[in-house]
Motif scaffolding. Structure first.
Motif, PDB file in Angstrom:
ATOM      1  N   THR A 156       0.829  -1.204   0.000  1.00 35.00           N
ATOM      2  CA  THR A 156       0.000   0.000   0.000  1.00 35.00           C
ATOM      3  C   THR A 156       0.865   1.256   0.000  1.00 35.00           C
ATOM      4  O   THR A 156       0.640   2.187  -0.790  1.00 35.00           O
ATOM      5  CB  THR A 156      -0.921   0.013   1.228  1.00 35.00           C
ATOM      6  N   LEU A 157       1.850   1.294   0.880  1.00 40.86           N
ATOM      7  CA  LEU A 157       2.711   2.468   1.008  1.00 40.86           C
ATOM      8  C   LEU A 157       3.485   2.725  -0.274  1.00 40.86           C
ATOM      9  O   LEU A 157       3.575   3.871  -0.743  1.00 40.86           O
ATOM     10  CB  LEU A 157       3.676   2.282   2.179  1.00 40.86           C
ATOM     11  N   ALA A 158       4.054   1.666  -0.849  1.00 38.52           N
ATOM     12  CA  ALA A 158       4.852   1.833  -2.068  1.00 38.52           C
ATOM     13  C   ALA A 158       3.988   2.357  -3.212  1.00 38.52           C
ATOM     14  O   ALA A 158       4.372   3.305  -3.913  1.00 38.52           O
ATOM     15  CB  ALA A 158       5.499   0.499  -2.446  1.00 38.52           C
ATOM     16  N   SER A 159       2.814   1.757  -3.403  1.00 39.95           N
ATOM     17  CA  SER A 159       1.947   2.202  -4.493  1.00 39.95           C
ATOM     18  C   SER A 159       1.362   3.580  -4.214  1.00 39.95           C
ATOM     19  O   SER A 159       1.183   4.389  -5.139  1.00 39.95           O
ATOM     20  CB  SER A 159       0.825   1.186  -4.716  1.00 39.95           C
ATOM     21  N   ALA A 160       1.057   3.864  -2.952  1.00 35.12           N
ATOM     22  CA  ALA A 160       0.552   5.193  -2.602  1.00 35.12           C
ATOM     23  C   ALA A 160       1.588   6.268  -2.914  1.00 35.12           C
ATOM     24  O   ALA A 160       1.236   7.396  -3.285  1.00 35.12           O
ATOM     25  CB  ALA A 160       0.175   5.243  -1.124  1.00 35.12           C
ATOM     26  N   THR A 161       2.865   5.927  -2.791  1.00 31.49           N
ATOM     27  CA  THR A 161       3.931   6.869  -3.130  1.00 31.49           C
ATOM     28  C   THR A 161       3.834   7.280  -4.597  1.00 31.49           C
ATOM     29  O   THR A 161       3.982   8.464  -4.938  1.00 31.49           O
ATOM     30  CB  THR A 161       5.298   6.225  -2.851  1.00 31.49           C
ATOM     31  N   ILE A 162       3.575   6.301  -5.462  1.00 30.85           N
ATOM     32  CA  ILE A 162       3.405   6.610  -6.890  1.00 30.85           C
ATOM     33  C   ILE A 162       2.156   7.461  -7.085  1.00 30.85           C
ATOM     34  O   ILE A 162       2.166   8.450  -7.830  1.00 30.85           O
ATOM     35  CB  ILE A 162       3.300   5.311  -7.715  1.00 30.85           C
ATOM     36  N   GLY A 163       1.067   7.071  -6.415  1.00 33.41           N
ATOM     37  CA  GLY A 163      -0.181   7.802  -6.542  1.00 33.41           C
ATOM     38  C   GLY A 163      -0.051   9.249  -6.101  1.00 33.41           C
ATOM     39  O   GLY A 163      -0.586  10.165  -6.749  1.00 33.41           O
ATOM     40  N   ILE A 164       0.659   9.472  -5.007  1.00 32.80           N
ATOM     41  CA  ILE A 164       0.853  10.838  -4.512  1.00 32.80           C
ATOM     42  C   ILE A 164       1.689  11.651  -5.492  1.00 32.80           C
ATOM     43  O   ILE A 164       1.409  12.838  -5.742  1.00 32.80           O
ATOM     44  CB  ILE A 164       1.503  10.812  -3.117  1.00 32.80           C
ATOM     45  N   SER A 165       2.726  11.028  -6.069  1.00 32.44           N
ATOM     46  CA  SER A 165       3.554  11.728  -7.058  1.00 32.44           C
ATOM     47  C   SER A 165       2.713  12.186  -8.243  1.00 32.44           C
ATOM     48  O   SER A 165       2.857  13.316  -8.727  1.00 32.44           O
ATOM     49  CB  SER A 165       4.685  10.811  -7.545  1.00 32.44           C
ATOM     50  N   ILE A 166       1.822  11.303  -8.708  1.00 35.41           N
ATOM     51  CA  ILE A 166       0.954  11.661  -9.830  1.00 35.41           C
ATOM     52  C   ILE A 166      -0.051  12.722  -9.401  1.00 35.41           C
ATOM     53  O   ILE A 166      -0.329  13.676 -10.143  1.00 35.41           O
ATOM     54  CB  ILE A 166       0.231  10.402 -10.360  1.00 35.41           C
ATOM     55  N   ALA A 167      -0.604  12.580  -8.200  1.00 34.02           N
ATOM     56  CA  ALA A 167      -1.610  13.532  -7.715  1.00 34.02           C
ATOM     57  C   ALA A 167      -1.039  14.938  -7.602  1.00 34.02           C
ATOM     58  O   ALA A 167      -1.694  15.919  -7.967  1.00 34.02           O
ATOM     59  CB  ALA A 167      -2.150  13.067  -6.359  1.00 34.02           C
ATOM     60  N   LEU A 168       0.184  15.048  -7.108  1.00 34.34           N
ATOM     61  CA  LEU A 168       0.795  16.372  -6.916  1.00 34.34           C
ATOM     62  C   LEU A 168       1.131  17.051  -8.247  1.00 34.34           C
ATOM     63  O   LEU A 168       1.330  18.262  -8.287  1.00 34.34           O
ATOM     64  CB  LEU A 168       2.052  16.251  -6.063  1.00 34.34           C
ATOM     65  N   SER A 169       1.197  16.263  -9.317  1.00 39.20           N
ATOM     66  CA  SER A 169       1.497  16.831 -10.635  1.00 39.20           C
ATOM     67  C   SER A 169       0.261  16.857 -11.527  1.00 39.20           C
ATOM     68  O   SER A 169       0.376  17.074 -12.740  1.00 39.20           O
ATOM     69  CB  SER A 169       2.596  16.007 -11.316  1.00 39.20           C
ATOM     70  N   TYR A 170      -0.912  16.647 -10.929  1.00 34.07           N
ATOM     71  CA  TYR A 170      -2.151  16.483 -11.702  1.00 34.07           C
ATOM     72  C   TYR A 170      -2.419  17.657 -12.638  1.00 34.07           C
ATOM     73  O   TYR A 170      -2.831  17.471 -13.786  1.00 34.07           O
ATOM     74  CB  TYR A 170      -3.322  16.308 -10.738  1.00 34.07           C
ATOM     75  N   ALA A 171      -2.207  18.874 -12.193  1.00 28.13           N
ATOM     76  CA  ALA A 171      -2.521  20.067 -12.988  1.00 28.13           C
ATOM     77  C   ALA A 171      -1.356  20.511 -13.861  1.00 28.13           C
ATOM     78  O   ALA A 171      -1.456  21.532 -14.555  1.00 28.13           O
ATOM     79  CB  ALA A 171      -2.944  21.217 -12.069  1.00 28.13           C
ATOM     80  N   LYS A 172      -0.256  19.758 -13.847  1.00 28.46           N
ATOM     81  CA  LYS A 172       0.928  20.143 -14.616  1.00 28.46           C
ATOM     82  C   LYS A 172       0.834  19.603 -16.051  1.00 28.46           C
ATOM     83  O   LYS A 172      -0.019  18.767 -16.357  1.00 28.46           O
ATOM     84  CB  LYS A 172       2.180  19.581 -13.922  1.00 28.46           C
ATOM     85  N   ALA A 174       1.600  17.395 -19.453  1.00 32.41           N
ATOM     86  CA  ALA A 174       1.668  15.934 -19.568  1.00 32.41           C
ATOM     87  C   ALA A 174       3.076  15.401 -19.329  1.00 32.41           C
ATOM     88  O   ALA A 174       3.257  14.366 -18.686  1.00 32.41           O
ATOM     89  CB  ALA A 174       1.164  15.496 -20.940  1.00 32.41           C
ATOM     90  N   ALA A 175       4.081  16.101 -19.848  1.00 29.52           N
ATOM     91  CA  ALA A 175       5.470  15.654 -19.675  1.00 29.52           C
ATOM     92  C   ALA A 175       5.853  15.632 -18.205  1.00 29.52           C
ATOM     93  O   ALA A 175       6.534  14.701 -17.730  1.00 29.52           O
ATOM     94  CB  ALA A 175       6.414  16.554 -20.460  1.00 29.52           C
ATOM     95  N   VAL A 176       5.416  16.634 -17.463  1.00 30.33           N
ATOM     96  CA  VAL A 176       5.711  16.688 -16.029  1.00 30.33           C
ATOM     97  C   VAL A 176       5.012  15.539 -15.305  1.00 30.33           C
ATOM     98  O   VAL A 176       5.602  14.903 -14.416  1.00 30.33           O
ATOM     99  CB  VAL A 176       5.263  18.041 -15.433  1.00 30.33           C
ATOM    100  N   ARG A 177       3.775  15.248 -15.697  1.00 29.20           N
ATOM    101  CA  ARG A 177       3.041  14.149 -15.057  1.00 29.20           C
ATOM    102  C   ARG A 177       3.725  12.810 -15.322  1.00 29.20           C
ATOM    103  O   ARG A 177       3.793  11.960 -14.431  1.00 29.20           O
ATOM    104  CB  ARG A 177       1.595  14.112 -15.559  1.00 29.20           C
ATOM    105  N   ARG A 178       4.214  12.625 -16.532  1.00 27.68           N
ATOM    106  CA  ARG A 178       4.907  11.365 -16.851  1.00 27.68           C
ATOM    107  C   ARG A 178       6.166  11.211 -16.008  1.00 27.68           C
ATOM    108  O   ARG A 178       6.438  10.133 -15.468  1.00 27.68           O
ATOM    109  CB  ARG A 178       5.241  11.313 -18.342  1.00 27.68           C
ATOM    110  N   TRP A 179       6.947  12.295 -15.886  1.00 23.09           N
ATOM    111  CA  TRP A 179       8.167  12.222 -15.083  1.00 23.09           C
ATOM    112  C   TRP A 179       7.846  12.040 -13.600  1.00 23.09           C
ATOM    113  O   TRP A 179       8.593  11.374 -12.873  1.00 23.09           O
ATOM    114  CB  TRP A 179       9.026  13.462 -15.298  1.00 23.09           C
ATOM    115  N   ALA A 180       6.738  12.615 -13.165  1.00 23.35           N
ATOM    116  CA  ALA A 180       6.319  12.423 -11.774  1.00 23.35           C
ATOM    117  C   ALA A 180       5.972  10.963 -11.532  1.00 23.35           C
ATOM    118  O   ALA A 180       6.306  10.399 -10.476  1.00 23.35           O
ATOM    119  CB  ALA A 180       5.115  13.307 -11.461  1.00 23.35           C
TER     120      ALA A 180
END
Length: 236
Positions: A156-172, A174-180
């Motif tokens: 859960t923690l490991a996957s949530a880390t990915i989810g949070i990275s994507i969430a924090l870049s949601y409004a950025k 597309a390239a920024v979201r991919r790198w996130a």
């Protein structure tokens, strides 16, 4: 042969329930974090099932990796973590992230966690099946407890880390979201590798401290979830 089959049938059922029910309890807990705009149930179900389906794909690859890296080596643990985190991410992407239902930042974490718990459910069931087949009830209970409070939370923690990275870049862009997303996967793999290293490499002495760190990580994740949810409270 008949006795083996008669033992296998209830063992399969108990192992399945012991793996799936705790995962569903954790899933219910995390879904409560998304009560404002809950995700469509069909996508939650799909992400969970795809997470489970990732297990039989990952296991042969992990066995294959053992032929190339020394047992217990950091490279082998890294390979295992990369496979598991990569396939969980693919399950979340196919289950929810690629659909129009992914329409707010928190959704990223919800789908990643759902896929992780699906993966954990089947993996835990497989861990429980072996001691059940040998009639080792106490070992089964201990294994189930450790998987519930340790391995399930790690996934859960490991996957949530990915989810949070994507969430924090949601409004950025597309390239920024991919790198996130890539950065989130790298961090998740690192966390997973360290967990395996300390648990498998250092034995029981490190178990308490590793599990304690995971719980602190979960608390930090919940705090990040509250930060991500803040904007949506304005119109919830």
């Amino acid at each position: 042969a008949y006795n083996g089959l008669s033992m296998a049938n209830p063992a399969i059922l108990i192992a399945a329930l012991g793996g799936i029910l705790p995962a569903l309890l954790w899933l219910a807990f995390w879904l409560l974090e998304d009560r404002c705009q809950p995700e469509p149930k069909r996508y939650i179900f799909l992400s969970f099932i795809l997470g489970m389906m990732a297990v039989p794909l990952v296991l042969p690859l992990e066995r294959q990796a053992m032929q190339y890296f020394a047992e217990g080596s950091l490279l082998l643990l890294f390979a295992w973590a990369l496979l598991e985190e990569g396939f969980k991410f693919i399950a979340a992407y196919l289950g929810g992230l690629r659909w129009a239902a992914f329409d707010e930042p928190l959704d990223a974490m919800i789908y990643l966690v759902t896929a992780a718990l699906g993966f954990s459910a089947l993996e835990n069931a497989l861990f429980l099946f072996s001691p059940l087949m040998h009639g080792e009830v106490l070992r089964t209970i201990v294994t189930g407890d450790l998987r519930f409070i340790g391995a399930s939370l790690l996934h859960t923690l490991a996957s949530a880390t990915i989810g949070i990275s994507i969430a924090l870049s949601y409004a950025k862009p597309a390239a920024v979201r991919r790198w996130a997303a890539v950065g989130g996967v790298i961090l998740a793999v690192a966390l997973h590798t360290l967990f395996n290293f300390f648990i498998l490499g250092m034995g029981g002495d490190a178990t308490f401290w590793v599990f304690l760190c995971i719980w602190f990580g979960i608390i930090a994740t919940l705090l990040m979830v509250e930060r991500i949810k803040q904007p949506e409270r304005d119109y919830c």
